[in-house]
Write an enzyme that holds these catalytic residues in place. Structure first.
Site, PDB file in Angstrom:
ATOM      1  N   CYS A 116      59.977  54.687  46.353  1.00  0.00           N
ATOM      2  CA  CYS A 116      59.910  56.092  46.333  1.00  0.00           C
ATOM      3  C   CYS A 116      60.366  56.605  47.951  1.00  0.00           C
ATOM      4  O   CYS A 116      61.048  57.635  48.367  1.00  0.00           O
ATOM      5  CB  CYS A 116      58.849  56.730  46.080  1.00  0.00           C
ATOM      6  SG  CYS A 116      58.376  56.470  44.650  1.00  0.00           S
ATOM      7  N   ASN A 130      58.293  62.311  38.878  1.00  0.00           N
ATOM      8  CA  ASN A 130      58.539  61.401  40.105  1.00  0.00           C
ATOM      9  C   ASN A 130      59.717  60.608  39.790  1.00  0.00           C
ATOM     10  O   ASN A 130      59.615  59.605  38.842  1.00  0.00           O
ATOM     11  CB  ASN A 130      57.228  60.508  40.075  1.00  0.00           C
ATOM     12  CG  ASN A 130      57.265  59.696  41.366  1.00  0.00           C
ATOM     13  OD1 ASN A 130      58.565  59.370  41.990  1.00  0.00           O
ATOM     14  ND2 ASN A 130      56.260  59.025  41.840  1.00  0.00           N
ATOM     15  N   HIS A 156      58.889  63.879  48.866  1.00  0.00           N
ATOM     16  CA  HIS A 156      58.733  62.927  47.579  1.00  0.00           C
ATOM     17  C   HIS A 156      58.161  63.968  46.698  1.00  0.00           C
ATOM     18  O   HIS A 156      57.014  64.088  46.807  1.00  0.00           O
ATOM     19  CB  HIS A 156      58.232  61.722  47.937  1.00  0.00           C
ATOM     20  CG  HIS A 156      58.239  60.872  46.633  1.00  0.00           C
ATOM     21  ND1 HIS A 156      59.272  60.806  45.676  1.00  0.00           N
ATOM     22  CD2 HIS A 156      57.114  60.119  46.170  1.00  0.00           C
ATOM     23  CE1 HIS A 156      59.009  59.882  44.617  1.00  0.00           C
ATOM     24  NE2 HIS A 156      57.602  59.666  44.808  1.00  0.00           N
TER      25      HIS A 156
HETATM   26  N1  COA Z   1      46.087  62.465  30.284  1.00  0.00           N
HETATM   27  C1  COA Z   1      44.979  63.043  29.934  1.00  0.00           C
HETATM   28  N2  COA Z   1      43.677  62.232  30.481  1.00  0.00           N
HETATM   29  C2  COA Z   1      44.228  61.084  31.385  1.00  0.00           C
HETATM   30  C3  COA Z   1      45.419  60.739  31.817  1.00  0.00           C
HETATM   31  C4  COA Z   1      46.467  61.683  30.872  1.00  0.00           C
HETATM   32  N3  COA Z   1      47.651  61.344  31.322  1.00  0.00           N
HETATM   33  N4  COA Z   1      45.472  59.851  32.652  1.00  0.00           N
HETATM   34  C5  COA Z   1      44.254  59.469  33.032  1.00  0.00           C
HETATM   35  N5  COA Z   1      43.341  60.539  32.338  1.00  0.00           N
HETATM   36  C6  COA Z   1      41.959  60.449  32.338  1.00  0.00           C
HETATM   37  C7  COA Z   1      41.428  59.072  32.607  1.00  0.00           C
HETATM   38  O1  COA Z   1      41.395  58.264  31.781  1.00  0.00           O
HETATM   39  C8  COA Z   1      39.956  59.507  33.370  1.00  0.00           C
HETATM   40  O2  COA Z   1      39.214  59.652  32.253  1.00  0.00           O
HETATM   41  P1  COA Z   1      37.869  58.906  32.395  1.00  0.00           P
HETATM   42  O3  COA Z   1      36.864  59.863  33.282  1.00  0.00           O
HETATM   43  O4  COA Z   1      37.216  59.387  30.961  1.00  0.00           O
HETATM   44  O5  COA Z   1      37.791  57.584  32.680  1.00  0.00           O
HETATM   45  C9  COA Z   1      40.172  61.086  33.683  1.00  0.00           C
HETATM   46  O6  COA Z   1      41.482  61.204  33.156  1.00  0.00           O
HETATM   47  C10 COA Z   1      40.333  60.958  35.121  1.00  0.00           C
HETATM   48  O7  COA Z   1      41.231  60.127  35.990  1.00  0.00           O
HETATM   49  P2  COA Z   1      41.617  59.814  37.005  1.00  0.00           P
HETATM   50  O8  COA Z   1      42.368  58.621  37.562  1.00  0.00           O
HETATM   51  O9  COA Z   1      40.008  60.088  37.887  1.00  0.00           O
HETATM   52  O10 COA Z   1      42.478  61.250  37.628  1.00  0.00           O
HETATM   53  P3  COA Z   1      42.546  61.525  39.113  1.00  0.00           P
HETATM   54  O11 COA Z   1      42.332  62.993  39.270  1.00  0.00           O
HETATM   55  O12 COA Z   1      42.554  60.818  40.083  1.00  0.00           O
HETATM   56  O13 COA Z   1      44.222  62.043  38.876  1.00  0.00           O
HETATM   57  C11 COA Z   1      46.419  60.737  39.023  1.00  0.00           C
HETATM   58  C12 COA Z   1      45.028  60.557  38.331  1.00  0.00           C
HETATM   59  C13 COA Z   1      47.412  59.545  38.638  1.00  0.00           C
HETATM   60  C14 COA Z   1      47.192  62.000  38.810  1.00  0.00           C
HETATM   61  C15 COA Z   1      46.272  60.804  40.736  1.00  0.00           C
HETATM   62  O14 COA Z   1      45.352  59.763  41.000  1.00  0.00           O
HETATM   63  C16 COA Z   1      47.584  60.809  41.271  1.00  0.00           C
HETATM   64  O15 COA Z   1      48.352  61.469  41.423  1.00  0.00           O
HETATM   65  N6  COA Z   1      47.560  59.555  42.232  1.00  0.00           N
HETATM   66  C17 COA Z   1      48.906  59.349  42.885  1.00  0.00           C
HETATM   67  C18 COA Z   1      49.827  58.709  41.990  1.00  0.00           C
HETATM   68  C19 COA Z   1      51.287  58.883  42.358  1.00  0.00           C
HETATM   69  O16 COA Z   1      51.668  59.870  43.008  1.00  0.00           O
HETATM   70  N7  COA Z   1      51.978  57.799  42.458  1.00  0.00           N
HETATM   71  C20 COA Z   1      53.301  57.410  42.636  1.00  0.00           C
HETATM   72  C21 COA Z   1      53.445  57.571  44.112  1.00  0.00           C
HETATM   73  S1  COA Z   1      55.234  57.312  44.547  1.00  0.00           S
END
Ligand code: COA
Length: 323
Positions: A112, A280, A250
């Protein structure tokens, strides 16, 4: 003394739009979950195009917007982690398609941050007096690497391409930059693993094409490293927050951008967001956003624009530009 300046932009995205609602028919997710955590509502997925087709579309649009003939392009850099082939590079495919027969063409892999890394490399060639006209493109077809059984990653990414022409100039255009890498945390975001195998080591042949991510590690990295790096860069350059007209971050996640905005004390109104439409698109996200801003007249010549790239590697690339 030579400087480099960005003179034209372009973008090309697949026509097919897949909404959160449409995705939720395939995986256990919802529009509410995706949009509240990321700001993403739609993404564009290719039907038949590959990363080179999108890059070629971008290149042709950029060429139609500047007075540079294909044979006068000295350098083509495509930032991509999802090219058509391991080799040839997407940049070489672009070179052939547009007839830039005098250009040096190569790809770079910085995920990215790739577009910013590409601008930085081009800037060095131009400042050294080696090249005059450089075409820099970010192009990604991430849909082919997504595991549609993994709801934690497949909802986050999209396909697209964007780019810019950067040329030799008497006035500074690329004002300053802060690029970095942290390989120690690299395995927290991976894509396309090809394990070792040959008839002579008995190891099975097979690839794991999919994106794997520890979302919290990436979230933490982006919200700590990016603001710190931008702050150091601006301080070193003697640039105040008030001197920045617009920020093009980004487009990974609107919550990440909100935290960056708060930490840098740059109001959200100065940040351009379009992840609701494209999700993204990795190396393509900043140039797609930049192109939209130019097309809708929000970026005009003379404005000072801050790019903030961050992602797999881990890598980050911040750059201040005078348009
Ligand atoms: N739909 C519904 N539920 C989902 C899901 C989806 N698409 N993806 C994950 N979940 C669930 C998980 O299974 C988890 O459930 P559980 O608590 O029963 O285990 C719950 O949602 C919370 O997951 P969590 O990973 O704690 O969510 P979060 O608030 O940390 O958000 C991201 C997850 C991925 C959105 C966040 O971590 C993020 O944005 N990270 C950066 C990712 C990124 O931008 N990457 C590219 C960078 S270049």
């Amino acid at each position: 003394m030579y400087f480099s300046k960005l003179i034209a932009t372009g973008a090309c995205v697949p026509k097919t739009v897949i909404s959160n609602q449409k995705l939720s028919e395939l995986v256990d997710t919802s529009d509410e979950w995706i949009s509240s955590r990321t700001g993403i509502r739609n993404r564009h997925f290719a039907q038949t195009e590959n990363a080179s087709d999108l890059a070629i579309g971008t290149a042709r649009q950029i060429l139609s917007r500047c007075q540079i003939a294909p044979e006068d392009i000295d350098l083509i850099i495509v930032a991509t982690v999802s090219g058509d082939y391991t080799t040839p590079s997407v940049a070489c495919l672009v070179q052939a398609a547009i007839g830039a027969k005098n250009a040096l063409a190569f790809d770079i892999s910085a995920a990215c941050s790739g577009f910013i890394f590409g601008l930085s490399v081009a800037d060095k060639y131009i400042r050294a007096g080696i090249y005059k006209n450089a075409l820099i493109i970010g192009s990604e077809l991430l849909s082919k690497y997504l595991n549609f059984n993994d709801r934690s990653t497949c909802v986050l990414f999209g396909d697209g391409s964007g780019g810019a022409m950067v040329v030799r100039s008497d006035e500074p255009g690329l004002l300053c930059e802060a690029l970095g890498s942290d390989g120690e945390r690299g395995l927290s975001l991976t894509c396309g693993h090809v394990p070792t195998s040959s008839p002579f080591n008995g190891l099975p042949r097979g690839t794991d094409p999919y994106v794997h991510m520890d979302g919290r590690v990436i979230f933490d990295f982006a919200t700590r490293t990016v603001p710190k790096s931008v702050e150091e860069m601006l301080e070193k350059q003697g640039v105040g927050i008030e001197d920045i007209d617009l920020v093009v971050p980004h487009q990974a996640n609107s919550r990440i951008v909100e935290i960056i905005s708060r930490k840098l004390k740059i109001p959200m109104e100065k940040f351009y967001l379009n992840m609701h439409e494209y999700a993204n698109t990795s190396s393509a996200s900043i140039p797609i956003a930049l192109n939209e801003l130019v097309e809708n007249g929000r970026i005009t010549p003379g404005m000072t624009v801050l790019f903030c790239g961050f992602g797999a590697g881990l890598t980050w690339g911040n750059m201040l530009i005078r348009m």
